[in-house]
Structure formats: structure tokens, C-alpha cells
Scaffold this motif. Structure first.
Motif, PDB file in Angstrom:
ATOM      1  N   CYS A   1       0.896  -1.329  -0.117  1.00 46.57           N
ATOM      2  CA  CYS A   1      -0.207  -0.120  -0.276  1.00 46.57           C
ATOM      3  C   CYS A   1       0.826   1.549   0.124  1.00 46.57           C
ATOM      4  O   CYS A   1       0.660   2.225  -0.466  1.00 46.57           O
TER       5      CYS A   1
ATOM      6  N   SER B   1       1.720   8.102   0.466  1.00 44.12           N
ATOM      7  CA  SER B   1       2.084   7.772   1.273  1.00 44.12           C
ATOM      8  C   SER B   1       2.591   7.803   2.462  1.00 44.12           C
ATOM      9  O   SER B   1       2.186   6.442   3.430  1.00 44.12           O
TER      10      SER B   1
ATOM     11  N   VAL C   1      -0.842   7.279   4.112  1.00 42.58           N
ATOM     12  CA  VAL C   1      -1.189   5.463   4.759  1.00 42.58           C
ATOM     13  C   VAL C   1      -0.140   4.860   5.605  1.00 42.58           C
ATOM     14  O   VAL C   1      -0.833   4.557   6.058  1.00 42.58           O
TER      15      VAL C   1
ATOM     16  N   CYS D   1      -2.342   3.170   9.052  1.00 47.57           N
ATOM     17  CA  CYS D   1      -1.671   2.235   9.036  1.00 47.57           C
ATOM     18  C   CYS D   1      -1.278   2.080  10.449  1.00 47.57           C
ATOM     19  O   CYS D   1      -1.560   0.851  11.020  1.00 47.57           O
TER      20      CYS D   1
END
Length: 336
Positions: free
Chosen positions: A26, A52, A55, A59
Motif C-alpha cells: 500500500c 504514502s 497511508v 496503518c
């Protein structure tokens, strides 16, 4: 029993490996998408929004700090895809991992909630998760490039600023969208779907026209974001803001619309100011509206419970209250 325990012990490393690979994939995919709209200003290549970072922080907030190896692995694969690795690859990996990890730690210390249902959650994400923690990733990454000889000293601050703003915009625009999608439990009703479709059509048409018009009409985006925040709160506002940011980045890359006839530095400043103000408006306004909605619902539930309690007291207290009134005349007649 021993077989079950052994299976669970084998299952934990397998789950950890799968989660690490998923996070790395991802991260890498989001980075490649962000590089499609990269710009150049004073020999510094930057992405207006580095997804990124958003992301990675999402996470960490959802799966915990244990998924940090996936972020490092994704950053390593990204550096390999851009060219032959050098001594700066370690610094970039450390910076890209330390920034989101520090943001997650700071947010947890202040009691951050992933549903973003309070104004304090939006403020914490802006100032701690985006503006403060991303200083680490940008500083470590740019210093690594400087020490490796891939960046000239006169371009240090321009590269650092572009790196920091791109990471911060990734947190402000991407992290809320991912957290909202993770917290979603049920789809909206059919009536809400019709309004959502109308909002999507208006957003696509108006944002495309505003970002590609030579009249510099970027301000037309804000009424759409306000509409989305009022009616659909955080999901609608952040999705509209993310789409507007992507369209503005495309227009800036092509040098058309509101970004025509501007120098690269002016393009970078105008685009980042637009993205920052748009993300702050969408995030904080939707947080305020969501908090007011929760407060009103809490008050309604409290009033409903109070009405039930009063009804219960009235139903059980009225016979006892009427009994002394009937007994009093009898005692008076007996006394006479």
C-alpha cells in the motif's frame, strides 16, 4: 491442546508477515501514484501531496505500531524503483518511518480517536500529526540527500520545504479518508445516495472548471466542500478536498488554468497554500459539525430517558398520592 498452541504460534509470524507485506504494498502503490503529479522548483522534485505518509499513519493508528517494518520496506522498494540505491537509502527509510511513528505516538498521547468525531481530534491531526511530526521525515530525508552528494547546499531549504509540505498534505488529506473508510459500518440510505450522487456530479464539474479556468477561480471549490461537510460531514468533505487537491496538482503540473504563466516557485507556493487551506477547512469544519451532531444526539437521548423516568414516577406515584386525600374526610367525620 499442544497442536492448537503450536498452530497459533505458527500463525502469529505468518499474520505478521502478511500484514507487513500488505502495508509495504500500500505504501509503495500510494507513493507511485503521488509521483505522477511531481513538480520541479529550483532543482527540487516534490509531490504536492505525498499520499504514502497518510497511508503509513493510518496503518499505524489502525493496526498499531507493530506495522512499522512494512513502512520501511515500502520506502526501500520506492527508492529502488527510482534509481540505483546509494548511501542515502538508509536515511530516507529511517525518516519516512520515524515521521509517521512519531505522529502516531503524539496522537495517542493526547487521546486521539480514529473516528475524528471531536474538534480536538482534528486539531491534533493538523498540528501534531501533520505539521510537527513531518518535520522529522523531511529533515532526515533531505539531510541524507545532502550528505550523499545528491543535493546541492543552496537547494537545501527549498527541497526541505517541498518535502515537509508534501508529507503534511498527505497526512491532512489521505489519513482522514482512510480512517473514515475503516470506521464505516453501514451504507447510507437511498435518499442520501441521490444527494451524494448530485454532490459528486457538482464536485466533478465545478472543481474541473475552477482548476482549469484562466480566471483563477479556485475559490469556487469551497462552497462544494462546505456543502459536503454540512450534509455528509467528514467522509464527504475529505473526499471532495482530496479530489480538488488532485485536480489542482494536475493543473499545476500541466501549467494551465490558475497556474498558467507562473514560475515554478510561484506554482509550488500557490498550490501548497490552496491544498493547505482546503484541507484545514474540510477537516476542522467537518469535525465541528460532527461534534455538534454527537452533542445534540446525546441531549436527545438524555431528554428521552428523563421523560421515561418521569412517566414511570407519575404512573407509580399517583395512587399513593390520592389515598391520603380520600382518607382525610373520614377521619374528620369520625372526630365529629
Amino acid at each position: 491442546m499442544a497442536g492448537v498452541v503450536g498452530y497459533q504460534e505458527l500463525r502469529r509470524p505468518a499474520a505478521f508477515a502478511l500484514r507487513t507485506l500488505a502495508v509495504a504494498a500500500c505504501y509503495f502503490a500510494a507513493a507511485r501514484l503521488g509521483l505522477l503529479c511531481r513538480l520541479t522548483a529550483q532543482s527540487a522534485v516534490f509531490t504536492p501531496v505525498y499520499p504514502s505518509t497518510g497511508v503509513a499513519l493510518a496503518c499505524l493508528l489502525v493496526f498499531g505500531l507493530g506495522c512499522w517494518p512494512g513502512i520501511s520496506l515500502g520506502a526501500f522498494f520506492l527508492v529502488l524503483s527510482l534509481g540505483p540505491p546509494g548511501p542515502d537509502v538508509v536515511g530516507i527509510m529511517v525518516g519516512n518511518t520515524a515521521g509517521p511513528v512519531c505522529a502516531c505516538v503524539l496522537l495517542r498521547r493526547v487521546g486521539f480517536r480514529t473516528d475524528l468525531g471531536r474538534l480536538r481530534d482534528g486539531v491534533a491531526l493538523v498540528f501534531l500529526g501533520a505539521l510537527a511530526a513531518m518535520l522529522i521525515s523531511s529533515t532526515v530525508g533531505v539531510v541524507s540527500l545532502l550528505l550523499a552528494g545528491k543535493l546541492a547546499a543552496p537547494h537545501f531549504w527549498s527541497t526541505w520545504l517541498a518535502w515537509w509540505v508534501g508529507d503534511a498534505m498527505g497526512v491532512l488529506l489521505v489519513t482522514p479518508v482512510l480512517l473514515v473508510l475503516w470506521e464505516a459500518r453501514r451504507p447510507p440510505s437511498a435518499v442520501r445516495w441521490k444527494e451524494a450522487l448530485a454532490l459528486a456530479v457538482v464536485t466533478v464539474v465545478l472543481v474541473t472548471a475552477a482548476t482549469h479556468s484562466t480566471m483563477s477561480a479556485l475559490f469556487l471549490v469551497y462552497p462544494v466542500v462546505i456543502w459536503a461537510a454540512l450534509r455528509f460531514r467528514l467522509p464527504g468533505a475529505m473526499l471532495c478536498a482530496l479530489f480538488a487537491s488532485v485536480m489542482a496538482a494536475i493543473a499545476a503540473r500541466d501549467g494551465v488554468g490558475a497556474f498558467a504563466r507562473l514560475s515554478p516557485v510561484q506554482v509550488m507556493l500557490k498550490l501548497q497554500l490552496f491544498n493547505g487551506s482546503l484541507a484545514l477547512t474540510a477537516l476542522l469544519l467537518s469535525a465541528v459539525i460532527t461534534e455538534q451532531h454527537h452533542t445534540r444526539r446525546s441531549v436527545e437521548e438524555a431528554c428521552k430517558e428523563l421523560a421515561e423516568v418521569l412517566e414511570h414516577l407519575t404512573a407509580h406515584g399517583s395512587p399513593a398520592g390520592r389515598a391520603p386525600a380520600r382518607a382525610q374526610p373520614r377521619r374528620e367525620r369520625g372526630a365529629r
